[in-house]
Design a protein around this motif. Structure first.
Motif, PDB file in Angstrom:
ATOM      1  N   SER A  99      41.094  45.862  45.180  1.00  0.00           N
ATOM      2  CA  SER A  99      41.477  46.670  44.022  1.00  0.00           C
ATOM      3  C   SER A  99      42.815  46.232  43.434  1.00  0.00           C
ATOM      4  N   ALA A 100      43.774  45.861  44.268  1.00  0.00           N
ATOM      5  CA  ALA A 100      45.073  45.420  43.757  1.00  0.00           C
ATOM      6  C   ALA A 100      44.939  44.091  43.009  1.00  0.00           C
ATOM      7  N   GLN A 101      44.121  43.205  43.549  1.00  0.00           N
ATOM      8  CA  GLN A 101      43.895  41.918  42.889  1.00  0.00           C
ATOM      9  C   GLN A 101      43.154  42.103  41.571  1.00  0.00           C
ATOM     10  N   GLN A 102      42.217  43.038  41.542  1.00  0.00           N
ATOM     11  CA  GLN A 102      41.517  43.346  40.299  1.00  0.00           C
ATOM     12  C   GLN A 102      42.498  43.871  39.251  1.00  0.00           C
ATOM     13  N   ALA A 103      43.375  44.747  39.656  1.00  0.00           N
ATOM     14  CA  ALA A 103      44.358  45.303  38.723  1.00  0.00           C
ATOM     15  C   ALA A 103      45.258  44.205  38.167  1.00  0.00           C
ATOM     16  N   ALA A 104      45.662  43.262  39.016  1.00  0.00           N
ATOM     17  CA  ALA A 104      46.507  42.158  38.557  1.00  0.00           C
ATOM     18  C   ALA A 104      45.768  41.298  37.544  1.00  0.00           C
ATOM     19  N   PHE A 105      44.483  41.064  37.781  1.00  0.00           N
ATOM     20  CA  PHE A 105      43.711  40.239  36.853  1.00  0.00           C
ATOM     21  C   PHE A 105      43.474  40.971  35.534  1.00  0.00           C
ATOM     22  N   GLU A 106      43.208  42.256  35.589  1.00  0.00           N
ATOM     23  CA  GLU A 106      43.056  43.025  34.355  1.00  0.00           C
ATOM     24  C   GLU A 106      44.342  42.951  33.528  1.00  0.00           C
ATOM     25  N   ASP A 107      45.481  43.111  34.178  1.00  0.00           N
ATOM     26  CA  ASP A 107      46.763  43.020  33.484  1.00  0.00           C
ATOM     27  C   ASP A 107      46.938  41.636  32.862  1.00  0.00           C
ATOM     28  N   TYR A 108      46.513  40.618  33.580  1.00  0.00           N
ATOM     29  CA  TYR A 108      46.609  39.237  33.089  1.00  0.00           C
ATOM     30  C   TYR A 108      45.794  39.062  31.803  1.00  0.00           C
ATOM     31  N   VAL A 109      44.570  39.568  31.786  1.00  0.00           N
ATOM     32  CA  VAL A 109      43.732  39.445  30.595  1.00  0.00           C
ATOM     33  C   VAL A 109      44.313  40.265  29.445  1.00  0.00           C
ATOM     34  N   HIS A 110      44.770  41.468  29.747  1.00  0.00           N
ATOM     35  CA  HIS A 110      45.355  42.324  28.705  1.00  0.00           C
ATOM     36  C   HIS A 110      46.547  41.659  28.029  1.00  0.00           C
ATOM     37  N   HIS A 111      47.222  40.774  28.733  1.00  0.00           N
ATOM     38  CA  HIS A 111      48.379  40.076  28.185  1.00  0.00           C
ATOM     39  C   HIS A 111      48.018  38.687  27.660  1.00  0.00           C
ATOM     40  N   GLY A 112      46.739  38.451  27.388  1.00  0.00           N
ATOM     41  CA  GLY A 112      46.326  37.227  26.712  1.00  0.00           C
ATOM     42  C   GLY A 112      45.768  36.140  27.602  1.00  0.00           C
ATOM     43  N   GLY A 113      45.580  36.403  28.893  1.00  0.00           N
ATOM     44  CA  GLY A 113      45.036  35.391  29.782  1.00  0.00           C
ATOM     45  C   GLY A 113      43.585  35.056  29.463  1.00  0.00           C
ATOM     46  N   GLY A 114      43.199  33.815  29.719  1.00  0.00           N
ATOM     47  CA  GLY A 114      41.851  33.354  29.445  1.00  0.00           C
ATOM     48  C   GLY A 114      40.958  33.391  30.672  1.00  0.00           C
ATOM     49  N   TYR A 115      39.660  33.523  30.429  1.00  0.00           N
ATOM     50  CA  TYR A 115      38.651  33.549  31.496  1.00  0.00           C
ATOM     51  C   TYR A 115      37.557  32.552  31.154  1.00  0.00           C
ATOM     52  N   VAL A 116      37.167  31.754  32.147  1.00  0.00           N
ATOM     53  CA  VAL A 116      35.995  30.878  32.041  1.00  0.00           C
ATOM     54  C   VAL A 116      35.085  31.201  33.212  1.00  0.00           C
ATOM     55  N   GLY A 117      33.866  31.598  32.914  1.00  0.00           N
ATOM     56  CA  GLY A 117      32.880  31.862  33.953  1.00  0.00           C
ATOM     57  C   GLY A 117      31.831  30.761  33.973  1.00  0.00           C
ATOM     58  N   VAL A 118      31.585  30.219  35.141  1.00  0.00           N
ATOM     59  CA  VAL A 118      30.599  29.153  35.291  1.00  0.00           C
ATOM     60  C   VAL A 118      29.498  29.613  36.233  1.00  0.00           C
ATOM     61  N   HIS A 119      28.260  29.585  35.750  1.00  0.00           N
ATOM     62  CA  HIS A 119      27.046  29.839  36.516  1.00  0.00           C
ATOM     63  C   HIS A 119      27.139  31.153  37.306  1.00  0.00           C
ATOM     64  N   ALA A 120      27.359  31.076  38.630  1.00  0.00           N
ATOM     65  CA  ALA A 120      27.303  32.279  39.460  1.00  0.00           C
ATOM     66  C   ALA A 120      28.504  33.203  39.273  1.00  0.00           C
ATOM     67  N   ALA A 121      29.394  32.874  38.346  1.00  0.00           N
ATOM     68  CA  ALA A 121      30.410  33.863  37.966  1.00  0.00           C
ATOM     69  C   ALA A 121      29.742  35.142  37.489  1.00  0.00           C
ATOM     70  N   ALA A 122      28.487  35.041  37.021  1.00  0.00           N
ATOM     71  CA  ALA A 122      27.725  36.233  36.623  1.00  0.00           C
ATOM     72  C   ALA A 122      27.134  36.962  37.822  1.00  0.00           C
ATOM     73  N   ASP A 123      27.234  36.388  39.022  1.00  0.00           N
ATOM     74  CA  ASP A 123      26.726  36.987  40.260  1.00  0.00           C
ATOM     75  C   ASP A 123      27.901  37.499  41.090  1.00  0.00           C
ATOM     76  N   THR A 124      28.860  38.100  40.401  1.00  0.00           N
ATOM     77  CA  THR A 124      30.151  38.426  41.001  1.00  0.00           C
ATOM     78  C   THR A 124      30.587  39.821  40.567  1.00  0.00           C
ATOM     79  N   GLU A 125      31.146  40.588  41.507  1.00  0.00           N
ATOM     80  CA  GLU A 125      31.842  41.854  41.214  1.00  0.00           C
ATOM     81  C   GLU A 125      30.978  42.827  40.400  1.00  0.00           C
ATOM     82  N   TYR A 126      29.830  43.188  40.962  1.00  0.00           N
ATOM     83  CA  TYR A 126      28.901  44.074  40.274  1.00  0.00           C
ATOM     84  C   TYR A 126      29.444  45.499  40.101  1.00  0.00           C
ATOM     85  N   ASP A 127      30.387  45.892  40.909  1.00  0.00           N
ATOM     86  CA  ASP A 127      30.910  47.256  40.841  1.00  0.00           C
ATOM     87  C   ASP A 127      32.232  47.358  40.083  1.00  0.00           C
TER      88      ASP A 127
END
Length: 442
Positions: A99-127
């Protein structure tokens, strides 16, 4: 003690990422872009991950960005993530962040960070709802690895601009739990009739992009096989997605639905050339100007209230434009005298430069400059006409808002055209499409 070990492991895997970012990345001084490849798995593990990491490193070396790689979720802290322009989730699976790592990543995206998902990135973090929205869709199932035909829908985005209109390749083709088309911009989709096992009822996106809660996101369903990462076309596709995510290339990633093609790359039915010069139609569906000064205009019908989109590319310091709101005529000067031109020429004076309503209103040049791709790269205009109001978006950024007050001109009914400016000007166009809006129209 476990925390200390995790941090030490992350430092070893990230290399210089754990050191102060004094000369690199968003916090640095030399403008170098930095990418973190994250490939932790808590479920199925793809044996192509090492090839994928190596490929991204090679793309970074040739593409001018620095690449670090880790499988340690301990890297997901605010202080570490802010050193990166994008994070590549490379065939991650299952629950990989707490949960803490998720919060850090959300903050990163909110501040303009980029995300690239490749293939099984869609098979990740269903909850984790934030991640599901960022990725665009979750994995549901897949048939056996097999060849399939990919339909390239957006030929201006850097991830797909170098591809043909159809792309035949072999991979493991995911079915998704939902269709991302209404919330993301689809770049490419699968022709379900070209293979067996597709379950998305004929509308099967396989690569897409979006702006999401402050950040940029790109996802591709390709990349299951080791061979993918040695395939020059897939590597260019992946590189273009990374360049978009890190902000090195601009694109219109707003959802796009309901448009009708006026020029699809094959036929110029309904179009007429006015005046000297011409446009050459290449085998890849690109129109390129030569000679002039003339105008290729759509004579099939006029339009009133609409959103017009088209992709364009200048070869160098070239001049062209898009004309709207003019009456039918085989004299190109009639469009000049009676309509409005949205200019293409980045080095002209403000009221006659790219994004301006030529001779009438300059674009917002600061926004225009940030949104504009350089010569040799594709750009997308949206030209929206509602009544006498004309608004212009460049690669998804609104750069101009003009209202006609000239009683001798009117935007409420007119034709559409693209200019061939002169013998030394080479500008190319692709995918001219229109969506009519409520209001006056024919």
């Amino acid at each position: 003690m476990r925390t200390v070990t995790a941090v030490a492991t992350a430092a070893l895997l990230l290399g210089c990422a754990a050191a102060p970012a004094a000369s690199h990345g968003p916090d640095g001084t030399d403008g170098t872009k930095r990418v973190l490849v994250f490939s932790k798995t808590a479920g199925f593990r793809h044996d192509s991950i090492p090839e994928g990491v190596a490929a991204v490193r090679q793309l970074g070396a040739s593409g001018g960005f620095t690449v670090d790689a880790t499988e340690d979720a301990g890297a997901f802290t605010r202080s570490t993530l802010r050193r990166y322009d994008a994070v590549v989730f490379l065939s991650t699976t299952g629950d990989v962040l707490d949960s803490a790592q998720q919060a850090a990543f959300e903050d990163y995206v909110h501040h303009g960070g980029g995300y690239v998902g490749v293939h099984a990135a869609a098979d990740t973090e269903y909850d984790w709802a934030f991640y599901g929205g960022l990725a665009g869709a979750y994995f549901q199932s897949h048939p056996a690895i097999q060849p399939a035909t990919v339909r390239v829908e957006d030929r201006a985005h850097p991830a797909t601009s170098g591809l043909a209109r159809t792309w035949n390749r072999t991979d493991e083709w995911y079915n998704y739990r939902s269709n991302p088309r209404d919330r993301a911009h689809v770049l490419a989709s699968l022709d379900e009739s070209s293979y067996t096992g597709g379950t998305m009822n004929g509308d099967h996106p396989i690569a897409w992009c979006q702006e999401y809660q402050g950040g940029r996101a790109f996802y591709t369903g390709g990349g299951h096989t080791k061979e993918s990462y040695a395939d020059p076309e897939f590597r260019r596709h992946l590189l273009g997605g990374i360049r978009y995510a890190i902000g090195a290339a601009q694109a219109d990633c707003r959802p796009e639905n309901g448009y009708t093609s006026l020029f699809d790359g094959d036929s110029l039915d309904g179009w007429r050339q006015a005046g000297p010069g011409s446009f050459t139609l290449s085998d890849d569906g690109t129109l390129t100007s030569s000679g002039g000064m003339g105008l290729l205009w759509y004579a099939g019908r006029s339009f009133g209230s609409y959103s017009l989109k088209l992709d364009w590319k200048a070869a160098g310091d070239d001049n062209s434009g898009v004309f709207v709101g003019f009456p039918p005529s085989d004299d190109p000067w009639s469009a000049v005298d009676n309509g409005y031109e949205i200019q293409i020429d980045a080095t002209d004076v403000p009221e006659k430069t790219t994004g301006s309503v030529y001779g009438f209103r300059s674009a917002d040049l600061k926004k225009r400059d940030r949104a504009l791709n350089p010569p040799g790269e594709w750009n997308t205009y949206e030209i929206r006409v509602e009544g006498e109001r004309l608004r212009i978006w460049l690669n998804g950024v609104k750069i101009n808002d003009f209202t006609n007050t000239d009683p001798a001109r009117s935007l409420t009914d007119g034709h559409i055209g693209i200019q061939n400016h002169g013998a030394g000007d080479e500008v190319s166009f692709r995918s001219i499409r229109i969506r009519e809006l409520p209001g006056k129209g024919h």
